[in-house]
Motif scaffolding. Structure first.
Motif, PDB file in Angstrom:
ATOM      1  N   PHE A 614     -29.453 -17.019  -6.824  1.00 55.60           N
ATOM      2  CA  PHE A 614     -29.590 -18.257  -7.716  1.00 55.60           C
ATOM      3  C   PHE A 614     -30.846 -19.006  -7.780  1.00 55.60           C
ATOM      4  CE2 PHE A 614     -25.073 -17.325  -6.998  1.00 55.60           C
ATOM      5  CZ  PHE A 614     -24.670 -16.716  -8.125  1.00 55.60           C
ATOM      6  N   ARG A 615     -31.797 -18.472  -6.770  1.00 55.10           N
ATOM      7  CA  ARG A 615     -33.242 -19.393  -6.987  1.00 55.10           C
ATOM      8  C   ARG A 615     -34.035 -19.112  -8.276  1.00 55.10           C
ATOM      9  NH1 ARG A 615     -34.401 -17.610  -0.728  1.00 55.10           N
ATOM     10  NH2 ARG A 615     -32.815 -18.978   0.424  1.00 55.10           N
ATOM     11  N   PHE A 616     -33.570 -17.891  -8.824  1.00 49.72           N
ATOM     12  CA  PHE A 616     -34.254 -17.880 -10.143  1.00 49.72           C
ATOM     13  C   PHE A 616     -33.482 -17.865 -11.261  1.00 49.72           C
ATOM     14  CE2 PHE A 616     -35.790 -15.075  -6.583  1.00 49.72           C
ATOM     15  CZ  PHE A 616     -37.366 -15.209  -6.506  1.00 49.72           C
ATOM     16  N   ASP A 617     -32.793 -18.751 -11.204  1.00 49.64           N
ATOM     17  CA  ASP A 617     -31.485 -19.056 -12.314  1.00 49.64           C
ATOM     18  C   ASP A 617     -32.363 -19.749 -13.405  1.00 49.64           C
ATOM     19  OD1 ASP A 617     -28.858 -19.512 -13.467  1.00 49.64           O
ATOM     20  OD2 ASP A 617     -29.665 -21.492 -13.410  1.00 49.64           O
ATOM     21  N   GLU A 618     -32.090 -19.258 -14.815  1.00 48.35           N
ATOM     22  CA  GLU A 618     -32.633 -19.652 -15.949  1.00 48.35           C
ATOM     23  C   GLU A 618     -31.679 -19.974 -16.863  1.00 48.35           C
ATOM     24  OE1 GLU A 618     -36.567 -16.543 -15.846  1.00 48.35           O
ATOM     25  OE2 GLU A 618     -35.067 -16.242 -17.321  1.00 48.35           O
ATOM     26  N   THR A 619     -30.108 -20.144 -16.415  1.00 42.93           N
ATOM     27  CA  THR A 619     -29.168 -20.645 -17.231  1.00 42.93           C
ATOM     28  C   THR A 619     -28.868 -21.939 -17.428  1.00 42.93           C
ATOM     29  OG1 THR A 619     -27.400 -20.691 -15.442  1.00 42.93           O
ATOM     30  CG2 THR A 619     -27.940 -18.407 -16.615  1.00 42.93           C
ATOM     31  N   GLY A 620     -29.589 -22.960 -16.123  1.00 42.48           N
ATOM     32  CA  GLY A 620     -29.427 -24.180 -16.285  1.00 42.48           C
ATOM     33  C   GLY A 620     -28.055 -24.571 -15.420  1.00 42.48           C
ATOM     34  N   LYS A 621     -27.553 -23.614 -14.954  1.00 42.72           N
ATOM     35  CA  LYS A 621     -26.355 -24.027 -14.086  1.00 42.72           C
ATOM     36  C   LYS A 621     -26.677 -24.398 -12.698  1.00 42.72           C
ATOM     37  CE  LYS A 621     -22.485 -21.444 -14.372  1.00 42.72           C
ATOM     38  NZ  LYS A 621     -21.912 -20.189 -14.207  1.00 42.72           N
ATOM     39  N   TRP A 622     -27.799 -23.800 -12.193  1.00 44.16           N
ATOM     40  CA  TRP A 622     -27.986 -23.973 -10.824  1.00 44.16           C
ATOM     41  C   TRP A 622     -29.362 -24.916 -10.791  1.00 44.16           C
ATOM     42  CZ3 TRP A 622     -25.225 -22.022  -6.409  1.00 44.16           C
ATOM     43  CH2 TRP A 622     -24.059 -21.202  -6.868  1.00 44.16           C
ATOM     44  N   THR A 623     -29.228 -25.936  -9.618  1.00 43.66           N
ATOM     45  CA  THR A 623     -30.020 -26.829  -9.606  1.00 43.66           C
ATOM     46  C   THR A 623     -30.890 -26.107  -8.235  1.00 43.66           C
ATOM     47  OG1 THR A 623     -29.352 -28.433 -10.525  1.00 43.66           O
ATOM     48  CG2 THR A 623     -30.914 -29.084  -8.692  1.00 43.66           C
TER      49      THR A 623
END
Length: 833
Positions: A614-623
């Motif tokens: 999730f380090r490349f998350d683009e959904t905004g759910k992960w910080t």
């Protein structure tokens, strides 16, 4: 169509001055259709079908990296609430097209892919001077106005056409439709033909070329060339032309891009953050440093804003800071607005109570009764003239802490930062203060920014500032929660992402439970060791298929055995509310089903993923959980946190302070060597001490996942070459940074920049020219950076970073993130570094 990643970056300054962090701009080369958003903006709905939804989502997610979601959503809604031509007028200096064209085009592409269409007007002064000087012609000015004879006009016209084409071409290469508008907009007469020759004064503006461009879905790119009624070209100052466009279109924002990035206070050397003209103008002009061009600029801007709605404002910024200025409360350059004078009242005799009641009607059940309770001496009311923002402080009668009882803010009040002005008055008049807001308040991040402490109970959050006595804070909290008996820990730290300054101390009561999924690796073992010494975090479950049934070693608080939790087990545990934080210590691309099982229950458990999923998350759910660079406040509010990689942590910490000095043409190169613990526990040559003896193994020399992680998070591509060494733990990283020309750096200045950037950071040490060593960092909790060396040619800087891959590179960082997310002291359970 494939998503192309823009090679340039959007630099944003944090609340602490020199500290910067970056968002990568992404765009599609060819737009595709997507579902339109709902709303009243007809132009947006028309253009929505030709703009990629995933592209816009990506851009919005990247905006979330420079501000809170509340800020981004608020400003997007604000900017799309008006017709497209009323969004912004951006005046671009000629020097920016010459020196910063890629950055300028990137910023404009960013806005375009959000569906925003600024009217762009550019100058070309430096290019004209260069051509005239090459031809042996001395530029001639009277009263700061260029004398434009026919020969000079030929040069002016040629330069305008060339610079306009450069900008349009750069935009089109990024998939942005742009229309060159080099004439037909400004109707003018001679300013003084005898004195200035072919210099014009604008009489009127023909809006049709601009509006037609926007209707066609293209950014209008204007020059400041004007024509007389007979067709004679006249030269007009670009600032004046931009002001006339603004008066005609009445945009929300007028942006002047310059190299300094704002108005500089000549006495302190600091950038002026904001100017509220109605309140500050007269006193500002008396300042000794406000003279010559600065005074003229402020007067011209005031004159311009007097012709525009109060919702309009002027921003003077550097091109790199455009997104930060437009989409965050903190801004980046100098924001100038008319604003309103603020007034404090100690009784209601001078207050428009009819207006006051109307503003407070939605905030209290019985507004008449509430206002009747505001008797002289018991309160202080702060408000601007139209009461877009009003604050009521209930004074304490016994010398205890006063309460901010009501804060009523309109949409305009938030967007124009009137809240910040009122809060400055509160801090001046009340050395300590507390307030309570609903837990669902959309402006939660702003309240965190203004507080020094907070405590949450179901449904409400208590905030305070100015309370340094732990007993007083405890009493305040006990009154808030109903006098329950508790013990507490405290934390003081500085945020990197909030408005002008953020200093917070949080208190939390009682212990919380942690579950580790996949805890057999080195990182899991180190995390268990840290949790064993943590006063308030207890291990509830450890899950490992290979170790199921065996005793958990290194944990002395309780007798715990490894289990092999199924998805159903995890759902049951989450549904029962047994776990406050789930730690995913799993190989990459393995943890998603576990996360889905937790999320299916919709329980209270937060999640930290130690892997790269999730380090490349683009959904905004992960910080992204790198507090020193990404800020604390986002982590404090996060339910899903991606823990950075070890190499990526060391690389970003080593690179970030120098970001604004990076070369535009070359990217940093990183040579990294890790101890063999970084290769995991599965047997291979990379973790075989015998094979590694007198040896070093290169691997994954291109496209390593941490190379992509650094580029994605830092907003700038890097080249990374990892190796494995013969020691067990610790990373040595040598970073070669190509520098832009005329950077003005010395070894001393580099050290000063790093020390200022990481001032107050407990887990980062700056060693100057001293080179950090692996043997000194092994077993230590932080990152050491030093070995600063400039090449003799001055074209590159070498920096050395060292970090323990199992600690600050993994488990220590995870504990930092857990502490922040669960409300404990950030460094609780972490040995000093």
């Amino acid at each position: 169509m494939p998503l192309a990643k823009l090679l340039n970056t959007v630099k944003t300054r944090s609340a602490q001055g020199n500290k910067s962090f970056f968002a990568l701009v992404a765009y599609r080369a060819t737009p595709v259709s997507f579902n339109c958003k709902s709303g009243s903006n007809n132009f947006w709905n028309k253009k929505c079908s030709s703009r990629s939804y995933s592209t816009r989502s990506t851009v919005i997610q990247l905006l979330n990296n420079i501000g809170s979601k509340r800020e981004v959503q608020q400003y997007l809604k604000y900017f799309t609430s008006v017709s497209q031509q009323q969004f912004a007028v951006i005046k671009v200096g000629g020097a920016i097209i010459t020196q910063q064209l890629p950055q300028l085009a990137s910023c404009l592409a960013f806005l375009y892919h959000l569906g925003l269409y600024p009217i762009v007007l550019h100058g070309t002064g430096p290019q004209i001077n260069e051509i005239l000087e090459n031809e042996g012609i001395e530029p001639d000015y009277i009263d700061g106005i260029r004398i434009t004879d026919p020969k000079t006009m030929g040069v002016v016209r040629k330069c305008f056409l060339e610079q306009n084409l450069k900008l349009v071409t750069a935009l089109e290469k990024m998939g942005v439709k742009a229309r060159p508008i080099t004439g037909g907009v400004f109707n003018a007469h001679y300013l003084d033909e005898k004195k200035y020759k072919l210099v014009g004064q604008i009489d009127s503006i023909n809006k049709e070329p601009i509006e037609a461009s926007i209707r066609a879905g293209a950014l209008p790119i204007l020059t400041s060339l004007a024509e007389t009624s007979s067709g004679q070209l006249l030269n007009v100052n670009a600032d004046i032309a931009a002001g006339m466009v603004a008066k005609e279109f009445k945009p929300l924002k007028i942006v002047y891009l310059n190299e300094k990035g704002g108005i500089i206070n000549g006495t302190t050397g600091a950038k002026v953050s904001a100017i509220n003209l109605d309140e500050e103008y007269e006193e500002l002009l008396k300042e000794p440093w406000v003279k010559y061009g600065t005074k003229l600029k402020i007067k011209e801007i005031r004159d311009l804003l007097m012709h525009l709605p109060r919702s309009s404002s002027v921003a003077i910024i550097n091109v790199d800071d455009l997104q930060k200025e437009l989409f965050t409360d903190s801004g980046a350059g100098t924001l100038i607005r008319r604003g309103y004078k603020l007034t404090a009242y100690d009784d209601l005799s001078k207050v428009n109570t009819t207006l006051l009641k109307s503003k407070m009607a939605d905030e209290v059940n019985d507004v008449d009764e509430y206002i009747a309770s505001l008797t002289p001496g018991t309160f202080r009311l702060y408000a601007d003239e139209p009461m877009e923002v009003l604050a009521v402080v209930k004074k304490s009668s016994d010398g205890s802490i006063s309460k901010l009882d009501k804060l009523v803010v309109s949409k305009s009040g938030w967007l124009n930062n009137v809240t910040d002005n009122i809060f400055r008055l509160l801090e001046k008049d009340f050395p300590n203060l507390y307030w309570i807001i609903p837990e669902t308040d959309e402006n939660m991040s702003w309240f965190f920014a203004k507080s020094q402490g907070s405590y949450t109970k179901p449904g409400e959050v208590l905030f305070w500032y100015g309370i340094n006595d732990l007993n007083k804070a405890t009493d305040l909290i006990n009154n808030f929660v109903g006098n329950q008996t508790s013990t507490c820990t405290s934390n003081v730290f500085a945020s990197k992402t909030q408005t002008r300054k953020f200093h917070s101390s949080r208190f939390n009561f009682g212990s919380k439970k942690v579950a580790l999924i996949g805890a057999r690796g080195y990182t899991g073992q180190n995390l268990i060791s840290l949790l064993n010494k943590h006063q308030d975090l207890d291990v509830g479950y450890v899950s490992s298929r290979e170790l199921a049934g065996k005793n958990l070693q290194g944990y002395e608080k309780a007798h715990i055995k490894y289990s092999n939790l199924s998805f159903d087990d995890i759902k049951r545990i989450e549904e029962a509310g047994e776990i406050d934080m789930w730690i995913m210590a799993l190989p990459n691309k393995v943890c998603k089903p576990f996360v889905e099982a937790i999320e299916e229950v919709k329980g209270k458990g937060k999640i930290i993923d130690l892997g790269a999923d999730f380090r490349f998350d683009e959904t905004g759910k992960w910080t992204y959980g790198l507090p020193e660079l990404k800020g604390r406040e986002g982590i404090m509010m996060a339910d899903r946190i991606s823990n950075p990689g070890c190499y990526a942590t060391c690389a970003q910490l080593s690179l970030a302070p120098m970001k604004e000095y990076f070369s535009f043409t070359s990217k940093p190169n990183i040579f990294g060597v890790s101890g063999y613990s970084g290769a995991g526990t599965k047997p291979s040559n990379k973790n075989d001490p015998n094979f590694l003896k007198d040896n070093m193994i290169p691997y994954a020399l291109t496209d390593h996942i941490h190379e992509r992680e650094v580029g994605f998070q830092l907003g700038n591509g890097v080249s990374f070459m990892p190796h494995v060494g013969s020691w067990f733990q610790g990373i040595a990283m040598t970073v070669n940074i190509p520098l832009k020309e005329n950077h003005g750096l010395t070894a001393e200045k580099v050290e000063e920049i790093y020390k200022e950037f990481y001032k107050g950071e407990k887990l980062v040490k700056i060693l100057g020219e001293e080179i950090p060593l692996v043997r000194d960092i092994s077993g230590q909790q932080g990152c050491a950076i030093g070995g600063f060396k400039l090449s003799e040619a001055g074209d590159r800087l070498v920096v050395v970073g060292c970090i323990d891959n199992l600690l600050k590179g993994a488990s220590t960082q995870c504990l930092q993130n857990m502490n922040l997310a669960l409300g404990y002291d950030e460094y609780e359970g972490i040995p000093s570094f």
